[in-house]
Design a protein around this motif. Structure first.
Motif, PDB file in Angstrom:
ATOM      1  N   LEU A   8       6.151  27.970 -40.789  1.00  0.00           N
ATOM      2  CA  LEU A   8       4.858  27.029 -41.043  1.00  0.00           C
ATOM      3  C   LEU A   8       3.660  27.522 -40.295  1.00  0.00           C
ATOM      4  O   LEU A   8       3.895  28.262 -39.006  1.00  0.00           O
ATOM      5  CB  LEU A   8       5.257  25.603 -40.249  1.00  0.00           C
ATOM      6  N   ARG A  11       0.135  24.959 -35.632  1.00  0.00           N
ATOM      7  CA  ARG A  11      -0.484  23.555 -35.926  1.00  0.00           C
ATOM      8  C   ARG A  11      -2.006  23.808 -35.017  1.00  0.00           C
ATOM      9  O   ARG A  11      -1.888  24.247 -33.984  1.00  0.00           O
ATOM     10  CB  ARG A  11       0.241  22.388 -35.276  1.00  0.00           C
ATOM     11  N   GLN A  12      -3.015  23.237 -35.746  1.00  0.00           N
ATOM     12  CA  GLN A  12      -4.320  23.242 -35.028  1.00  0.00           C
ATOM     13  C   GLN A  12      -4.408  22.358 -33.837  1.00  0.00           C
ATOM     14  O   GLN A  12      -3.958  21.099 -33.949  1.00  0.00           O
ATOM     15  CB  GLN A  12      -5.307  22.631 -35.935  1.00  0.00           C
ATOM     16  N   ARG A  13      -4.559  22.332 -32.640  1.00  0.00           N
ATOM     17  CA  ARG A  13      -4.585  21.911 -31.469  1.00  0.00           C
ATOM     18  C   ARG A  13      -6.112  21.247 -31.378  1.00  0.00           C
ATOM     19  O   ARG A  13      -6.935  21.982 -31.559  1.00  0.00           O
ATOM     20  CB  ARG A  13      -4.282  22.418 -30.314  1.00  0.00           C
TER      21      ARG A  13
END
Length: 134
Positions: A8, A11-13
């Motif tokens: 995956l 994820r953008q923080r």
């Protein structure tokens, strides 16, 4: 044939979480480090001194130029004020009164007020003054 799933994407923080944490920590710091003092009586102009220690004004007894004792905007007498300090602290010894007198109050009247406070049970009476700029 073995099929592997694709990893995956990371994820953008969001940067706002860190900002909220910093602001929250600053708020806690200023709540702990700061002190809130009740406002000084508006019509009292403090006595000026050249050399004086800096102190805070909470739990200060104010004296007007006419010799009226005030605490928290209400008029009090020396005995009831000292009794209220004893009740708040639960102590009967070591009662300290911080007294902020108007500069127009005659010194003789100030001495009488200090004497009345001492006779009412105050062990120490400190006179709050304003540091002069000269």
């Amino acid at each position: 044939m073995l099929r592997l799933s694709r990893p995956l994407p990371p994820r953008q923080r969001e940067g706002t979480i860190a900002l909220i944490n910093v602001v929250f920590l600053m708020l806690i710091f200023f709540l702990i480090a700061g002190t809130l003092a009740p406002p000084m009586e508006a019509e009292i102009r403090l006595i000026e001194t050249v050399m004086a220690e800096q102190t805070e004004l909470p739990h200060t007894l104010f004296v007007t130029s006419e010799g009226e004792l005030r605490e928290g905007g209400r008029t009090v007498d020396p005995a009831s004020y000292v009794a209220s300090l004893k009740a708040q602290g639960g102590e009967t010894e070591g009662i300290e009164v911080k007294l902020a007198a108007d500069r127009e109050l005659p010194a003789v009247r100030l001495i009488d007020i200090v004497r009345a406070l001492r006779e009412s049970g105050a062990d120490k009476v400190s006179i709050i003054t304003e540091r002069s700029t000269e």
